[in-house]
Write a protein that holds these residues in place. Sequence first.
Motif, PDB file in Angstrom:
ATOM      1  N   ILE A 115      -2.903  -3.534   9.876  1.00 24.47           N
ATOM      2  CA  ILE A 115      -1.901  -3.392   8.816  1.00 24.47           C
ATOM      3  C   ILE A 115      -0.520  -3.140   9.434  1.00 24.47           C
ATOM      4  O   ILE A 115       0.474  -3.715   9.007  1.00 24.47           O
ATOM      5  CB  ILE A 115      -2.289  -2.258   7.850  1.00 24.47           C
ATOM      6  CG1 ILE A 115      -3.619  -2.576   7.192  1.00 24.47           C
ATOM      7  CG2 ILE A 115      -1.173  -1.943   6.864  1.00 24.47           C
ATOM      8  CD1 ILE A 115      -3.630  -3.157   5.854  1.00 24.47           C
TER       9      ILE A 115
ATOM     10  N   GLN B 105       0.779  -6.364  10.761  1.00 21.81           N
ATOM     11  CA  GLN B 105       1.233  -7.239   9.679  1.00 21.81           C
ATOM     12  C   GLN B 105       2.569  -6.764   9.127  1.00 21.81           C
ATOM     13  O   GLN B 105       3.436  -7.566   8.802  1.00 21.81           O
ATOM     14  CB  GLN B 105       0.179  -7.301   8.565  1.00 21.81           C
ATOM     15  CG  GLN B 105       0.464  -8.341   7.516  1.00 21.81           C
ATOM     16  CD  GLN B 105       0.436  -9.754   8.084  1.00 21.81           C
ATOM     17  OE1 GLN B 105      -0.420 -10.102   8.882  1.00 21.81           O
ATOM     18  NE2 GLN B 105       1.380 -10.569   7.670  1.00 21.81           N
ATOM     19  N   ALA B 106       2.731  -5.450   9.043  1.00 24.27           N
ATOM     20  CA  ALA B 106       4.002  -4.891   8.560  1.00 24.27           C
ATOM     21  C   ALA B 106       5.145  -5.258   9.503  1.00 24.27           C
ATOM     22  O   ALA B 106       6.264  -5.500   9.050  1.00 24.27           O
ATOM     23  CB  ALA B 106       3.895  -3.377   8.420  1.00 24.27           C
TER      24      ALA B 106
ATOM     25  N   ALA C  46       1.919  -6.894  -0.082  1.00 24.89           N
ATOM     26  CA  ALA C  46       0.638  -6.525   0.504  1.00 24.89           C
ATOM     27  C   ALA C  46      -0.380  -6.138  -0.558  1.00 24.89           C
ATOM     28  O   ALA C  46      -1.546  -6.483  -0.467  1.00 24.89           O
ATOM     29  CB  ALA C  46       0.822  -5.359   1.473  1.00 24.89           C
TER      30      ALA C  46
ATOM     31  N   SER D 215       5.144  -3.778  -0.493  1.00 23.60           N
ATOM     32  CA  SER D 215       5.227  -4.683   0.648  1.00 23.60           C
ATOM     33  C   SER D 215       4.396  -4.096   1.796  1.00 23.60           C
ATOM     34  O   SER D 215       4.001  -2.928   1.771  1.00 23.60           O
ATOM     35  CB  SER D 215       6.678  -4.842   1.088  1.00 23.60           C
ATOM     36  OG  SER D 215       7.157  -3.629   1.644  1.00 23.60           O
ATOM     37  N   TRP D 216       4.183  -4.919   2.822  1.00 22.00           N
ATOM     38  CA  TRP D 216       3.475  -4.437   4.006  1.00 22.00           C
ATOM     39  C   TRP D 216       4.209  -3.251   4.616  1.00 22.00           C
ATOM     40  O   TRP D 216       3.591  -2.275   5.032  1.00 22.00           O
ATOM     41  CB  TRP D 216       3.335  -5.555   5.041  1.00 22.00           C
ATOM     42  CG  TRP D 216       2.344  -6.596   4.651  1.00 22.00           C
ATOM     43  CD1 TRP D 216       2.616  -7.863   4.212  1.00 22.00           C
ATOM     44  CD2 TRP D 216       0.918  -6.469   4.642  1.00 22.00           C
ATOM     45  NE1 TRP D 216       1.439  -8.524   3.929  1.00 22.00           N
ATOM     46  CE2 TRP D 216       0.390  -7.694   4.191  1.00 22.00           C
ATOM     47  CE3 TRP D 216       0.041  -5.441   4.963  1.00 22.00           C
ATOM     48  CZ2 TRP D 216      -0.979  -7.917   4.070  1.00 22.00           C
ATOM     49  CZ3 TRP D 216      -1.320  -5.669   4.833  1.00 22.00           C
ATOM     50  CH2 TRP D 216      -1.815  -6.889   4.393  1.00 22.00           C
TER      51      TRP D 216
END
Length: 107
Positions: free
Chosen positions: A20, A23-24, A32, A40-41
């Motif tokens: 995670i 991805q952020a 997300a 959001s991420w």
Amino acid sequence: MDWNGTETQYPADALVHRMIAQQAALTPQATAVVAGVSLSWREVNEKANQLACHLGNLGVGPGSLVAVCVDHGVQLVVALLGVLKAVGAYRTSGPGLSGGAPGVPAR
């Protein structure tokens, strides 16, 4: 059933909270989680980091079991990730969650 064809292979040692965070970093503004509201991420990762820091200050760490009692939604995602980032384990409890009944202590 072929839901949406997004099956992906991950390394056996991949940790969801680290994935995670990656991805952020890659797509911080992308959505997300959507559950009534959307995050959001970046927002998911930041909120989980804040919770992990708070849990760490309370003494959560390896071997700690944290009871999580929230309804399904973005708060549940953040709570579970926060516990994982604090290197704890979690048990869900509450309406609609599979961890047990409210008021029943985790073993």
